[in-house]
Design an enzyme around this catalytic site. Structure first.
Site, PDB file in Angstrom:
ATOM      1  N   ASP A 132      29.935  25.958 -11.125  1.00 45.65           N
ATOM      2  CA  ASP A 132      29.585  26.714  -9.920  1.00 45.65           C
ATOM      3  C   ASP A 132      29.127  28.117 -10.269  1.00 45.65           C
ATOM      4  O   ASP A 132      28.371  28.730  -9.513  1.00 45.65           O
ATOM      5  CB  ASP A 132      30.756  26.739  -8.944  1.00 45.65           C
ATOM      6  N   ASN A 141      34.428  26.037 -12.088  1.00 48.18           N
ATOM      7  CA  ASN A 141      34.048  24.711 -11.591  1.00 48.18           C
ATOM      8  C   ASN A 141      35.230  24.180 -10.778  1.00 48.18           C
ATOM      9  O   ASN A 141      36.286  24.821 -10.671  1.00 48.18           O
ATOM     10  CB  ASN A 141      33.678  23.779 -12.748  1.00 48.18           C
ATOM     11  N   LYS A 142      35.041  22.997 -10.222  1.00 49.80           N
ATOM     12  CA  LYS A 142      36.040  22.401  -9.332  1.00 49.80           C
ATOM     13  C   LYS A 142      37.450  22.468  -9.910  1.00 49.80           C
ATOM     14  O   LYS A 142      37.653  22.253 -11.106  1.00 49.80           O
ATOM     15  CB  LYS A 142      35.633  20.946  -9.058  1.00 49.80           C
ATOM     16  N   ARG A 182      27.378  20.029  -0.178  1.00 49.80           N
ATOM     17  CA  ARG A 182      28.211  20.679  -1.192  1.00 49.80           C
ATOM     18  C   ARG A 182      27.560  20.511  -2.564  1.00 49.80           C
ATOM     19  O   ARG A 182      26.542  19.842  -2.695  1.00 49.80           O
ATOM     20  CB  ARG A 182      29.633  20.090  -1.156  1.00 49.80           C
ATOM     21  N   GLY A 183      28.233  21.100  -3.581  1.00 47.34           N
ATOM     22  CA  GLY A 183      27.648  21.073  -4.921  1.00 47.34           C
ATOM     23  C   GLY A 183      26.773  22.312  -5.078  1.00 47.34           C
ATOM     24  O   GLY A 183      25.946  22.607  -4.207  1.00 47.34           O
ATOM     25  N   ALA A 184      26.962  23.019  -6.193  1.00 48.22           N
ATOM     26  CA  ALA A 184      26.332  24.336  -6.330  1.00 48.22           C
ATOM     27  C   ALA A 184      24.802  24.324  -6.141  1.00 48.22           C
ATOM     28  O   ALA A 184      24.280  25.077  -5.299  1.00 48.22           O
ATOM     29  CB  ALA A 184      26.718  24.936  -7.685  1.00 48.22           C
ATOM     30  N   GLN A 222      36.177  14.430  -4.169  1.00 51.55           N
ATOM     31  CA  GLN A 222      34.735  14.293  -4.432  1.00 51.55           C
ATOM     32  C   GLN A 222      34.471  13.266  -5.527  1.00 51.55           C
ATOM     33  O   GLN A 222      33.415  12.634  -5.545  1.00 51.55           O
ATOM     34  CB  GLN A 222      34.133  15.652  -4.846  1.00 51.55           C
ATOM     35  N   ARG A 235      29.871  30.312   1.297  1.00 57.13           N
ATOM     36  CA  ARG A 235      30.881  29.961   0.276  1.00 57.13           C
ATOM     37  C   ARG A 235      30.728  30.952  -0.873  1.00 57.13           C
ATOM     38  O   ARG A 235      29.594  31.252  -1.275  1.00 57.13           O
ATOM     39  CB  ARG A 235      30.690  28.527  -0.235  1.00 57.13           C
TER      40      ARG A 235
HETATM   41  O1  MRU Z   1      33.594  22.183  -3.577  1.00 61.29           O
HETATM   42  P1  MRU Z   1      32.395  21.450  -4.095  1.00 61.29           P
HETATM   43  O2  MRU Z   1      32.452  19.979  -3.859  1.00 61.29           O
HETATM   44  O3  MRU Z   1      31.099  22.058  -3.637  1.00 61.29           O
HETATM   45  O4  MRU Z   1      32.461  21.671  -5.670  1.00 61.29           O
HETATM   46  C1  MRU Z   1      31.417  21.200  -6.478  1.00 61.29           C
HETATM   47  C2  MRU Z   1      31.656  21.377  -7.919  1.00 61.29           C
HETATM   48  O5  MRU Z   1      32.606  21.978  -8.348  1.00 61.29           O
HETATM   49  C3  MRU Z   1      30.592  20.846  -8.855  1.00 61.29           C
HETATM   50  O6  MRU Z   1      31.146  20.455 -10.078  1.00 61.29           O
HETATM   51  C4  MRU Z   1      29.578  21.959  -9.128  1.00 61.29           C
HETATM   52  O7  MRU Z   1      29.125  22.511  -7.928  1.00 61.29           O
HETATM   53  C5  MRU Z   1      28.429  21.476  -9.898  1.00 61.29           C
HETATM   54  S1  MRU Z   1      27.416  20.390  -8.938  1.00 61.29           S
HETATM   55  C6  MRU Z   1      26.073  19.897  -9.797  1.00 61.29           C
END
Ligand code: MRU
Length: 342
Positions: A232, A242-243, A48-50, A193, A87
């Site tokens: 994201d 973002n999250k 996970r994470g962009a 997370q 995603r």
């Molecule tokens: O659903 P996730 O855990 O993939 O969400 C991740 C986030 O929202 C992060 O803040 C974003 O991807 C930046 S990661 C460097």
């Protein structure tokens, strides 16, 4: 820094980041042997994470290409499209797959040579994203002073990105420069997370941190000097996906006049989206909210609203820290300029 994914002879070795995957107390590595397994791991947030899902998607396509007896351009394009749908919100996934598609469509080589070229492109993407994270850390670190108290949400470190991460990468760099920091980590419901992954990273790095639940933002904000979050997808006007919970954090930071910075590589910028309203928001299964630690915390059929991301409007953002510098409002002109120079 440790790595969350590693390409190993036609497979991906990943640290499982899903809620029942073992982190933070029993880290577990798993092997992904096919592109279908990569897609599943992305959907289930094992990866996970962009920035990291961009890299994983690229490797997924390379793994698929290498496993085909007779690779064809048509087949590779179909698989690429399938991976990019894993995603919807993080633009880094489509950005990375588009780079791979360019190799598939523009290389003037026989299709049998494409798998090796695709692997090389995936490796280049990973190495370049890693370099960007180091630059972002150096550019952002001066915003943190000795004894700064910083708040962050979700996980934006080496678990979310090749290299040192984005928002957490800035924190790592300032810490490495000798600054004393106190990091407030939002637990980040529903999948935690922050509590599971960011706390794990900060503990390993010996950076002082305090986990708070998402509804404590208002209570702690008068003790905070700076908010740092990842992204994201950043629209052309600076609106940022973002999250889920980032918007509330930004609103409270604004009320308390705490600077609020988005930290992201330029691969998270999407100039095709004029404003945040156009960014697709992923909605996830109701069970993620209903079940905690394998127990239903709601009636089993409770109605649930579970968007995984929210949009922070540009008016609440003090600046965007990228590998090419810090962009200040109004954002549109600067975003067009730095993306143009890509
Ligand atoms: O659903 P996730 O855990 O993939 O969400 C991740 C986030 O929202 C992060 O803040 C974003 O991807 C930046 S990661 C460097």
């Amino acid at each position: 820094m440790p790595r969350a994914i590693r390409y190993l002879q036609g497979q991906l070795l990943i640290l499982d980041q899903s809620i029942d995957g073992g982190l933070p107390n029993n880290p577990r590595y798993i092997r992904l042997k096919t592109y279908k397994e990569v897609i599943r791991a992305i959907k289930e947030l094992k990866i996970r994470g962009a920035p990291l899902i961009g890299v994983a998607g690229a490797y997924g396509l390379a793994i698929a290409a290498l496993s085909l007896k007779k690779p064809t351009v048509e087949k590779l394009i179909t698989i690429a499209r399938e991976i990019s749908r894993a995603r919807p919100t993080a633009v880094n996934l489509t950005w990375a797959i588009n780079r791979m598609l360019k190799i598939i469509c523009d290389s003037k080589v026989p299709a049998s040579k494409l798998p090796q070229l695709l692997l090389k492109e995936a490796q280049d993407i990973e190495a370049q994203e890693e370099k960007k994270s180091i630059l972002i850390g150096e550019i952002g670190a001066p915003l943190l002073k000795d004894n700064s108290r910083v708040i962050t949400i979700c996980n934006t470190g080496w678990l979310a990105s090749p290299g040192i991460g984005t928002a957490l990468g800035v924190i790592y760099t300032a810490h490495r420069q000798g600054k004393k920091l106190q990091v407030y980590v939002l637990e980040t419901r529903p999948l935690l997370q922050g509590a599971r992954l960011t706390a794990y990273e900060l503990k390993q790095a010996k950076i002082p941190y305090t986990v708070i639940t998402d509804n404590m933002i208002g209570t702690v904000m008068n003790q905070i000097d700076l908010a740092l979050v990842g992204a994201d997808r950043i629209a052309r006007n600076g609106d940022t996906a973002n999250k889920i919970g980032t918007l509330s954090l930004a609103i409270v930071a604004h009320y308390y006049k705490v600077p609020f910075f988005v930290v992201a590589p330029t691969s998270s910028i999407d100039l095709t989206k004029k404003t945040g309203k156009e960014i697709p928001i992923e909605h996830r299964a109701p069970t993620e909210v209903r079940i905690l630690n394998n127990i239903y915390i709601t009636p089993k059929d409770a109605a649930v609203y579970n968007p995984a991301f929210d949009i922070t409007p540009n008016s609440l953002i003090s600046g965007i820290i990228t590998e090419k510098g810090i962009i200040r409002p109004p954002f549109t002109k600067s975003l067009l300029k730095i993306k143009d120079a890509d």
